[in-house]
Design a protein around this motif. Structure first.
Motif: not given
Ligand code: AVJ
Length: 374
Positions: A114-121, A227-237
């Motif tokens: 989760a912290s890597d995800i928050a750092a990336a976005c 979505c704009g260029s600064t948005d991101a998608l977090l997808l669980g598969t």
């Protein structure tokens, strides 16, 4: 199948539900203000609710799906009708079953990253497609708060009561967080996602796997367009693995998934006045390697006729006839990358649990989404 009387769809059965009419409490735009806040305004306190699906639409949508599903060949029902109160509880129980690994594997990924995800976005807004009740949501909220920018949480789901409950408990847990609940259907109302800020849009649980490829493509493309260029998608598969483990995850020894599957018949009996004999249908699970998805079916164990009063419909099932109630697609990493690339997304980072059973992918908008294949 012998219609008792000419099959007529109940008035409005095909009507779309999205009325955005002003029946919400005191808002004019379908937004009811619960705590004196203004939806979309700069100040972020309290809960805001937007309603794009109304409780009254449920019966109309259910009737439409049951009529088309039971008169189709092969017969099929959308999995969303599993989830009444009982279905929700049964699914909760499924997530704790030894055979059903996806939930704990995804949680393990978020626990670890989760912290890597928050750092990336480092988003100021977490959007969850789903109700936000899960522990996984809080792992992301905590990581984004620790990264310092989080100010708003948007929960998007078709079920208003779960949304408002989740919203209130999140406000209690995160008093300085603005919580915005959007009652909508993510196949039709993504354009109503609150805009502004930098948004991390989480679609977890592997729920994207319940859509066939064409619908997945349309969904990812529609999301990309929001979505704009600064948005991101977090997808669980969920990932492809030994078919025995896949089938066991949907056909557990305790029979909880069988009860979950049969629950759709109880929903139709209660809400459309049908007379399905719940024990007249067996729970059947199959790994469809060609399409890379699990199929859940209800199979008639004897010849039987089912009547559905509110549709004036009688449906004849021969012994062995199937009703497909859910597909759950399983992905390879290449499939994920390709489906995202086809819909205007680029894989930024990807994590799996230690066993490599489940993947969480962070995707960012690539150049303009390619045109939808004609
Ligand atoms: C919640 C949709 C991800 O497909 O694995 C669980 C639902 N169906 N057991 C899935 C489900 C049967 C689940 N999702």
């Amino acid at each position: 199948m012998t219609p008792r009387t000419p099959v007529t769809t109940p008035a409005g059965a095909t009507g779309t539900a999205d009325t955005d009419d002003a029946d919400s409490t005191n808002g004019t735009d379908g937004t009811s203000r619960e705590t004196g806040t203004v939806a979309g305004a700069t100040t972020f306190a309290g809960l805001t609710l937007d309603r794009h699906v109304h409780a009254s639409d449920r019966a109309v949508n259910l009737a439409r799906d049951v009529l088309s599903g039971l008169t189709a060949n092969p017969r099929e029902l959308p999995p969303k009708w599993f989830y009444d109160a009982t279905g929700g509880m049964l699914f909760d129980e499924i997530t704790r079953l030894p055979e059903y690994y996806p939930t704990r594997c995804e949680r393990a990924v978020l626990d670890g990253h989760a912290s890597d995800i928050a750092a990336a976005c480092p988003a100021d807004t977490l959007v969850e497609l789903g109700s936000g009740t899960s522990e996984k949501t809080r792992l992301l909220l905590d990581a984004l708060r620790a990264a310092g920018g989080l100010r708003r949480f948007v929960a998007f789901d078709v079920d208003e009561s779960t949304l408002t409950q989740a919203g209130r408990s999140l406000i209690a847990a995160y008093p300085d967080l603005a919580v915005h609940a959007v009652v909508g259907d993510f196949e039709r109302h993504l354009s109503h996602l609150p805009s502004g800020g930098r948004r991390l849009i989480a679609f977890l649980g592997g729920t994207i796997g319940n859509m066939r490829p064409a619908k997945r493509g349309a969904f990812l493309r529609a999301l990309r367009e929001q979505c704009g260029s600064t948005d991101a998608l977090l997808l669980g598969t969920d990932l492809v693995k030994d078919p025995d483990r896949l089938v066991a995850a949907y056909d557990d020894g305790a029979g909880v998934t069988a009860a979950f599957n049969r629950n759709v018949l109880t929903v139709i009996n209660r809400e459309l006045g049908a007379d399905f004999n719940i024990r007249g249908f067996a729970h059947v699970v199959r790994w469809n390697a060609a399409d890379s998805w699990i199929e859940m079916r209800l199979r008639a164990v004897r010849d039987q006729q089912v009547t559905i009063d509110s549709l004036a419909l009688a449906v004849d099932f021969q012994r062995g006839d199937d009703l497909l109630t859910e597909i759950s697609a399983k992905f390879t990493r290449d499939m994920i990358t390709a489906e995202l690339a086809d819909t205007g997304w680029a894989v930024a980072q990807q994590w799996t649990d230690p066993e490599g059973d489940f993947a969480v992918t962070l995707a960012t908008p690539s150049t303009a989404p390619e045109a939808a294949p004609v």
